[in-house]
Design an enzyme around this catalytic site. Structure first.
Site, PDB file in Angstrom:
ATOM      1  N   ASN A   9      77.089  76.516  29.513  1.00 32.45           N
ATOM      2  CA  ASN A   9      76.115  77.123  28.610  1.00 32.45           C
ATOM      3  C   ASN A   9      74.968  76.131  28.473  1.00 32.45           C
ATOM      4  O   ASN A   9      75.105  75.117  27.791  1.00 32.45           O
ATOM      5  CB  ASN A   9      76.785  77.404  27.258  1.00 32.45           C
ATOM      6  CG  ASN A   9      75.798  77.920  26.226  1.00 32.45           C
ATOM      7  OD1 ASN A   9      74.649  78.226  26.549  1.00 32.45           O
ATOM      8  ND2 ASN A   9      76.240  78.013  24.980  1.00 32.45           N
ATOM      9  N   LYS A  11      72.216  76.431  26.997  1.00 34.70           N
ATOM     10  CA  LYS A  11      71.499  76.532  25.714  1.00 34.70           C
ATOM     11  C   LYS A  11      69.980  76.494  25.982  1.00 34.70           C
ATOM     12  O   LYS A  11      69.540  76.998  27.008  1.00 34.70           O
ATOM     13  CB  LYS A  11      71.978  75.440  24.752  1.00 34.70           C
ATOM     14  CG  LYS A  11      73.517  75.453  24.624  1.00 34.70           C
ATOM     15  CD  LYS A  11      74.064  74.564  23.550  1.00 34.70           C
ATOM     16  CE  LYS A  11      75.592  74.671  23.543  1.00 34.70           C
ATOM     17  NZ  LYS A  11      76.213  73.880  22.481  1.00 34.70           N
ATOM     18  N   HIS A  97      78.175  83.010  19.886  1.00 37.93           N
ATOM     19  CA  HIS A  97      78.162  81.540  19.857  1.00 37.93           C
ATOM     20  C   HIS A  97      77.887  81.054  18.433  1.00 37.93           C
ATOM     21  O   HIS A  97      77.087  81.643  17.709  1.00 37.93           O
ATOM     22  CB  HIS A  97      77.111  80.990  20.829  1.00 37.93           C
ATOM     23  CG  HIS A  97      77.315  79.536  21.092  1.00 37.93           C
ATOM     24  ND1 HIS A  97      76.903  78.568  20.202  1.00 37.93           N
ATOM     25  CD2 HIS A  97      77.941  78.882  22.102  1.00 37.93           C
ATOM     26  CE1 HIS A  97      77.251  77.377  20.669  1.00 37.93           C
ATOM     27  NE2 HIS A  97      77.891  77.540  21.817  1.00 37.93           N
ATOM     28  N   GLU A  99      76.119  78.752  17.372  1.00 37.60           N
ATOM     29  CA  GLU A  99      74.708  78.457  17.090  1.00 37.60           C
ATOM     30  C   GLU A  99      73.960  79.753  16.755  1.00 37.60           C
ATOM     31  O   GLU A  99      73.049  79.751  15.932  1.00 37.60           O
ATOM     32  CB  GLU A  99      74.074  77.736  18.290  1.00 37.60           C
ATOM     33  CG  GLU A  99      74.601  76.310  18.379  1.00 37.60           C
ATOM     34  CD  GLU A  99      74.711  75.745  19.782  1.00 37.60           C
ATOM     35  OE1 GLU A  99      74.111  76.310  20.711  1.00 37.60           O
ATOM     36  OE2 GLU A  99      75.420  74.731  19.943  1.00 37.60           O
ATOM     37  N   GLU A 169      85.763  77.932  20.394  1.00 37.60           N
ATOM     38  CA  GLU A 169      84.901  76.753  20.250  1.00 37.60           C
ATOM     39  C   GLU A 169      84.911  76.297  18.794  1.00 37.60           C
ATOM     40  O   GLU A 169      84.115  76.799  17.983  1.00 37.60           O
ATOM     41  CB  GLU A 169      83.466  77.089  20.672  1.00 37.60           C
ATOM     42  CG  GLU A 169      83.335  77.523  22.117  1.00 37.60           C
ATOM     43  CD  GLU A 169      81.930  77.305  22.658  1.00 37.60           C
ATOM     44  OE1 GLU A 169      81.801  76.696  23.723  1.00 37.60           O
ATOM     45  OE2 GLU A 169      80.945  77.721  21.994  1.00 37.60           O
ATOM     46  N   GLY A 175      79.058  69.597  20.492  1.00 32.15           N
ATOM     47  CA  GLY A 175      77.947  68.649  20.534  1.00 32.15           C
ATOM     48  C   GLY A 175      78.166  67.426  19.668  1.00 32.15           C
ATOM     49  O   GLY A 175      77.246  66.649  19.441  1.00 32.15           O
ATOM     50  N   SER A 215      82.640  69.686  23.370  1.00 27.01           N
ATOM     51  CA  SER A 215      82.678  68.293  23.868  1.00 27.01           C
ATOM     52  C   SER A 215      83.635  68.084  25.038  1.00 27.01           C
ATOM     53  O   SER A 215      84.270  67.026  25.144  1.00 27.01           O
ATOM     54  CB  SER A 215      82.990  67.309  22.728  1.00 27.01           C
ATOM     55  OG  SER A 215      81.953  67.365  21.756  1.00 27.01           O
TER      56      SER A 215
HETATM   57  P1  13P Z   1      79.221  70.861  23.994  1.00 21.30           P
HETATM   58  O1  13P Z   1      80.043  70.861  25.272  1.00 21.30           O
HETATM   59  O2  13P Z   1      77.892  70.214  24.141  1.00 21.30           O
HETATM   60  O3  13P Z   1      80.027  70.353  22.839  1.00 21.30           O
HETATM   61  O4  13P Z   1      78.915  72.409  23.661  1.00 21.30           O
HETATM   62  C1  13P Z   1      79.922  73.346  23.728  1.00 21.30           C
HETATM   63  C2  13P Z   1      79.320  74.692  23.604  1.00 21.30           C
HETATM   64  O5  13P Z   1      78.742  75.016  22.583  1.00 21.30           O
HETATM   65  C3  13P Z   1      79.404  75.596  24.750  1.00 21.30           C
HETATM   66  O6  13P Z   1      79.000  76.884  24.407  1.00 21.30           O
END
Ligand code: 13P
Length: 252
Positions: A9, A11, A97, A99, A169, A175, A215
């Site tokens: 992803n 982003k 997601h 976010e 997740e 992150g 992560s």
């Molecule tokens: P990270 O791998 O940067 O923690 O992000 C995970 C994520 O949100 C994948 O959609």
């Protein structure tokens, strides 16, 4: 047997040039990859056609969208419809997601409509969900996950589940550099599969791929992926670096 999936992803990262370099690097690193492994990347909308062109050189990299709207078309400035994605050959979309839930206030009601719209278009959905830190610390993580799944997915029929990929997740691991331990991931994934078995049957539960996200890095991927109910990963930060993403794919 369930296929393994490693999805990146991206982003809101990488311009055209940088994302082309990344997808070319990934494609070049994949010869010899088992047919039982799917590799998916999800660039920002504007870069999708370039990434598709590049990934066509090596049919092993699939391209997905990071989001879509629930309506067929209309006055929704800034949004993208399922039909538009399909018209350019995108058949997989990430929905739910954390976010999107947090920054764009996407709630269960909205996400249910998006899931239904995607399925109506026979698109595949990578449905993300997971508890926040306070839920985990308060011991409510199983209840939260049960609620997120039942709110948006448990009204679907058995056949719809052919087009659902789940991505657990935990928000506290996204992150942050903090990862769920392989045992925590396995515990939650087994809980999720069990929930699906209760609501549907063991055949549906056995068929659905459940990815872990939060992560995931080359250093921890192998151990997380070794767990029986973890069918792969949804990778954020580490999917933006060719070597790291290839190392994660090779850990599956
Ligand atoms: P990270 O791998 O940067 O923690 O992000 C995970 C994520 O949100 C994948 O959609």
């Amino acid at each position: 047997m369930r296929k393994k999936i490693v999805a990146g992803n991206w982003k809101m990262n990488l311009n055209k040039e940088a994302s082309l370099a990344l997808v070319n690097g990934i494609s070049d690193g994949l010869p010899g990859l088992s047919d039982m492994v799917r590799v998916i990347v999800a660039p920002p909308f504007v870069n999708i056609p370039y990434i598709q062109d590049a990934s066509n050189r090596n049919a092993r990299v699939e391209v997905a969208a990071q989001n879509m709207h629930f309506a067929e078309s209309g006055a929704y400035t800034g949004e993208v419809a399922a039909d538009m994605l399909q018209a350019i050959g995108i058949n997989t979309v990430i929905l739910g997601h954390s976010e999107r839930r947090e920054y764009f206030k996407e709630d269960a009601h909205l996400l249910t409509k998006k899931v239904e719209q995607a399925l109506e278009h026979k698109m595949e959905v990578i449905f993300c969900f997971g508890e926040k830190l306070e839920d985990r610390q308060g011991g409510n993580h199983f209840d939260i996950v049960r609620e997120q799944l039942s709110d948006s997915l448990f009204h679907l029929n058995d056949v719809d589940w052919d087009n659902i990929i789940l991505a657990y997740e935990p928000v506290w691991a996204i992150g942050t550099g903090e990862t769920a331990s392989p045992e925590q991931a396995q515990e939650m994934h087994a809980f999720i599969r069990n929930l699906i078995e209760q609501h549907y049957d063991d055949e549906v539960a056995d068929r659905v791929s459940i990815l872990y996200g939060g992560s995931v890095k080359p250093a921890n991927a192998k151990e997380i992926f070794s767990k029986p109910d973890v069918d792969g990963g949804l990778i954020g930060g580490a999917s933006l670096k060719t070597e790291d993403f290839l190392a994660i794919i090779n850990s599956i």
